[in-house]
Design a protein around this motif. Sequence first.
Motif, PDB file in Angstrom:
ATOM      1  N   ALA A  32      92.899   5.933   5.486  1.00 23.65           N
ATOM      2  CA  ALA A  32      91.895   4.909   5.768  1.00 23.65           C
ATOM      3  C   ALA A  32      91.075   4.589   4.525  1.00 23.65           C
ATOM      4  CB  ALA A  32      90.989   5.360   6.905  1.00 23.65           C
ATOM      5  N   VAL A  33      90.777   5.589   3.715  1.00 20.59           N
ATOM      6  CA  VAL A  33      90.030   5.350   2.480  1.00 20.59           C
ATOM      7  C   VAL A  33      90.856   4.501   1.513  1.00 20.59           C
ATOM      8  CG1 VAL A  33      89.030   6.485   0.450  1.00 20.59           C
ATOM      9  CG2 VAL A  33      88.595   7.399   2.730  1.00 20.59           C
ATOM     10  N   PHE A  34      92.148   4.791   1.409  1.00 24.50           N
ATOM     11  CA  PHE A  34      93.011   3.959   0.559  1.00 24.50           C
ATOM     12  C   PHE A  34      93.131   2.536   1.110  1.00 24.50           C
ATOM     13  CE2 PHE A  34      94.741   7.978  -1.246  1.00 24.50           C
ATOM     14  CZ  PHE A  34      94.474   7.686  -2.575  1.00 24.50           C
ATOM     15  N   LEU A  35      93.074   2.380   2.420  1.00 25.85           N
ATOM     16  CA  LEU A  35      93.092   1.047   3.014  1.00 25.85           C
ATOM     17  C   LEU A  35      91.834   0.270   2.648  1.00 25.85           C
ATOM     18  CD1 LEU A  35      94.603  -0.941   4.823  1.00 25.85           C
ATOM     19  CD2 LEU A  35      93.449   0.093   6.775  1.00 25.85           C
ATOM     20  N   VAL A  36      90.687   0.943   2.636  1.00 25.59           N
ATOM     21  CA  VAL A  36      89.444   0.294   2.207  1.00 25.59           C
ATOM     22  C   VAL A  36      89.548  -0.127   0.743  1.00 25.59           C
ATOM     23  CG1 VAL A  36      86.985   0.674   1.773  1.00 25.59           C
ATOM     24  CG2 VAL A  36      87.990   1.418   3.913  1.00 25.59           C
ATOM     25  N   LEU A  37      90.089   0.737  -0.100  1.00 28.00           N
ATOM     26  CA  LEU A  37      90.278   0.388  -1.509  1.00 28.00           C
ATOM     27  C   LEU A  37      91.192  -0.828  -1.645  1.00 28.00           C
ATOM     28  CD1 LEU A  37      89.820   1.093  -4.494  1.00 28.00           C
ATOM     29  CD2 LEU A  37      91.802   2.594  -4.326  1.00 28.00           C
ATOM     30  N   ASN A  38      92.240  -0.890  -0.829  1.00 26.83           N
ATOM     31  CA  ASN A  38      93.133  -2.039  -0.840  1.00 26.83           C
ATOM     32  C   ASN A  38      92.401  -3.312  -0.427  1.00 26.83           C
ATOM     33  OD1 ASN A  38      95.295  -3.745  -0.825  1.00 26.83           O
ATOM     34  ND2 ASN A  38      96.520  -2.564   0.597  1.00 26.83           N
ATOM     35  N   PHE A  40      89.227  -3.982  -0.818  1.00 25.48           N
ATOM     36  CA  PHE A  40      88.357  -4.410  -1.913  1.00 25.48           C
ATOM     37  C   PHE A  40      89.153  -5.031  -3.057  1.00 25.48           C
ATOM     38  CE2 PHE A  40      85.089  -1.678   0.024  1.00 25.48           C
ATOM     39  CZ  PHE A  40      84.024  -2.558  -0.039  1.00 25.48           C
ATOM     40  N   ALA A  41      90.327  -4.491  -3.345  1.00 23.93           N
ATOM     41  CA  ALA A  41      91.170  -5.085  -4.389  1.00 23.93           C
ATOM     42  C   ALA A  41      91.628  -6.484  -3.985  1.00 23.93           C
ATOM     43  CB  ALA A  41      92.370  -4.188  -4.670  1.00 23.93           C
ATOM     44  N   LEU A  42      91.967  -6.661  -2.708  1.00 23.93           N
ATOM     45  CA  LEU A  42      92.345  -7.995  -2.234  1.00 23.93           C
ATOM     46  C   LEU A  42      91.169  -8.964  -2.306  1.00 23.93           C
ATOM     47  CD1 LEU A  42      94.626  -7.188   0.819  1.00 23.93           C
ATOM     48  CD2 LEU A  42      95.290  -8.052  -1.416  1.00 23.93           C
ATOM     49  N   ALA A  43      89.971  -8.484  -2.007  1.00 19.07           N
ATOM     50  CA  ALA A  43      88.787  -9.337  -2.125  1.00 19.07           C
ATOM     51  C   ALA A  43      88.591  -9.765  -3.577  1.00 19.07           C
ATOM     52  CB  ALA A  43      87.559  -8.621  -1.600  1.00 19.07           C
ATOM     53  N   VAL A  56      84.381 -12.658   0.776  1.00 19.62           N
ATOM     54  CA  VAL A  56      83.258 -12.078   1.509  1.00 19.62           C
ATOM     55  C   VAL A  56      83.680 -11.689   2.917  1.00 19.62           C
ATOM     56  CG1 VAL A  56      80.991 -12.617   2.482  1.00 19.62           C
ATOM     57  CG2 VAL A  56      81.501 -13.230   0.134  1.00 19.62           C
ATOM     58  N   VAL A  57      84.461 -12.528   3.573  1.00 22.39           N
ATOM     59  CA  VAL A  57      84.945 -12.204   4.919  1.00 22.39           C
ATOM     60  C   VAL A  57      85.865 -10.989   4.865  1.00 22.39           C
ATOM     61  CG1 VAL A  57      86.412 -13.059   6.794  1.00 22.39           C
ATOM     62  CG2 VAL A  57      84.626 -14.497   5.844  1.00 22.39           C
ATOM     63  N   GLN A  58      86.678 -10.889   3.839  1.00 21.96           N
ATOM     64  CA  GLN A  58      87.559  -9.731   3.668  1.00 21.96           C
ATOM     65  C   GLN A  58      86.745  -8.442   3.617  1.00 21.96           C
ATOM     66  OE1 GLN A  58      90.962  -9.665   3.333  1.00 21.96           O
ATOM     67  NE2 GLN A  58      91.116  -7.511   2.859  1.00 21.96           N
ATOM     68  N   VAL A  59      85.663  -8.446   2.875  1.00 25.16           N
ATOM     69  CA  VAL A  59      84.846  -7.240   2.750  1.00 25.16           C
ATOM     70  C   VAL A  59      84.066  -6.966   4.030  1.00 25.16           C
ATOM     71  CG1 VAL A  59      82.872  -6.240   1.529  1.00 25.16           C
ATOM     72  CG2 VAL A  59      84.686  -7.358   0.250  1.00 25.16           C
ATOM     73  N   ILE A  60      83.438  -7.993   4.591  1.00 20.16           N
ATOM     74  CA  ILE A  60      82.589  -7.775   5.764  1.00 20.16           C
ATOM     75  C   ILE A  60      83.414  -7.414   6.990  1.00 20.16           C
ATOM     76  CG2 ILE A  60      81.028  -8.900   7.389  1.00 20.16           C
ATOM     77  CD1 ILE A  60      79.893 -10.449   5.018  1.00 20.16           C
ATOM     78  N   VAL A  61      84.434  -8.204   7.266  1.00 21.66           N
ATOM     79  CA  VAL A  61      85.187  -8.007   8.508  1.00 21.66           C
ATOM     80  C   VAL A  61      86.145  -6.824   8.392  1.00 21.66           C
ATOM     81  CG1 VAL A  61      86.869  -9.038  10.075  1.00 21.66           C
ATOM     82  CG2 VAL A  61      84.955 -10.388   9.242  1.00 21.66           C
ATOM     83  N   TYR A  62      86.993  -6.831   7.374  1.00 25.04           N
ATOM     84  CA  TYR A  62      88.012  -5.798   7.308  1.00 25.04           C
ATOM     85  C   TYR A  62      87.476  -4.481   6.760  1.00 25.04           C
ATOM     86  CZ  TYR A  62      91.443  -9.211   8.606  1.00 25.04           C
ATOM     87  OH  TYR A  62      92.153 -10.145   9.285  1.00 25.04           O
ATOM     88  N   ALA A  63      86.893  -4.520   5.565  1.00 26.50           N
ATOM     89  CA  ALA A  63      86.411  -3.268   4.973  1.00 26.50           C
ATOM     90  C   ALA A  63      85.196  -2.738   5.716  1.00 26.50           C
ATOM     91  CB  ALA A  63      86.077  -3.480   3.499  1.00 26.50           C
ATOM     92  N   GLY A  64      84.487  -3.586   6.428  1.00 31.04           N
ATOM     93  CA  GLY A  64      83.328  -3.136   7.178  1.00 31.04           C
ATOM     94  C   GLY A  64      83.666  -2.825   8.614  1.00 31.04           C
ATOM     95  N   ALA A  65      83.807  -3.845   9.417  1.00 29.73           N
ATOM     96  CA  ALA A  65      83.916  -3.667  10.870  1.00 29.73           C
ATOM     97  C   ALA A  65      85.217  -2.996  11.295  1.00 29.73           C
ATOM     98  CB  ALA A  65      83.775  -5.029  11.554  1.00 29.73           C
ATOM     99  N   ILE A  66      86.334  -3.451  10.789  1.00 25.90           N
ATOM    100  CA  ILE A  66      87.612  -2.891  11.221  1.00 25.90           C
ATOM    101  C   ILE A  66      87.748  -1.440  10.776  1.00 25.90           C
ATOM    102  CG2 ILE A  66      90.120  -3.121  11.039  1.00 25.90           C
ATOM    103  CD1 ILE A  66      88.788  -5.317  12.708  1.00 25.90           C
ATOM    104  N   MET A  67      87.303  -1.122   9.578  1.00 26.63           N
ATOM    105  CA  MET A  67      87.401   0.259   9.119  1.00 26.63           C
ATOM    106  C   MET A  67      86.453   1.178   9.873  1.00 26.63           C
ATOM    107  SD  MET A  67      89.931   0.515   7.346  1.00 26.63           S
ATOM    108  CE  MET A  67      89.694   2.244   7.144  1.00 26.63           C
ATOM    109  N   VAL A  68      85.290   0.689  10.286  1.00 26.79           N
ATOM    110  CA  VAL A  68      84.414   1.500  11.131  1.00 26.79           C
ATOM    111  C   VAL A  68      85.123   1.815  12.441  1.00 26.79           C
ATOM    112  CG1 VAL A  68      82.286   1.434  12.488  1.00 26.79           C
ATOM    113  CG2 VAL A  68      82.252   0.760  10.100  1.00 26.79           C
TER     114      VAL A  68
END
Length: 171
Positions: A32-38, A40-43, A56-68
Amino acid sequence: MNIEIILFAVLALVAATSSVMMITRKNAVISAVFLVLNFFALAGLYLLLNAQFIAVVQVIVYAGAIMVLFLFVLMLLNTEAEHQLFIDKRGIKFFAIFIAAFVFIEIAFLIFKSNPSKNLSPDQAASINSGTIQTIGQQLYTNYLIPFEVSGFLLLAATIGALVLAKKKFE
């Protein structure tokens, strides 16, 4: 060499490496941590394409909400081997400090040394302006106001429906 090409190469390498590391790890939390890094790299790649809103949507929605949500489910699984993950891992700690310092230096370099708006053609300036949050918000709240409100009401109805279905009956 152009700074955008260097940034693209670094972000693409980080995205490719983190995606491979994500699928090859046995520990779900590390994956999951590597997925978050991915994410951020995509953002960062989206920012290089002048798509600020998508980044911004990539970081807020995916790296934020989905990863939580993912991490919440992983914590509910209550695996036995998780407590041994962070015991005496000095190499991982120094690697994390090195990566954090590298990212900080890279961001400082971008802030102080780069000037992305220099020598832009009118087409490039229009492309940058079309991907900004201000332009998308203006279109969303003027030309697409009714579909935006309908989607808001659908999300509200789905939330109320989920609450009604999840409510325990007390008898």
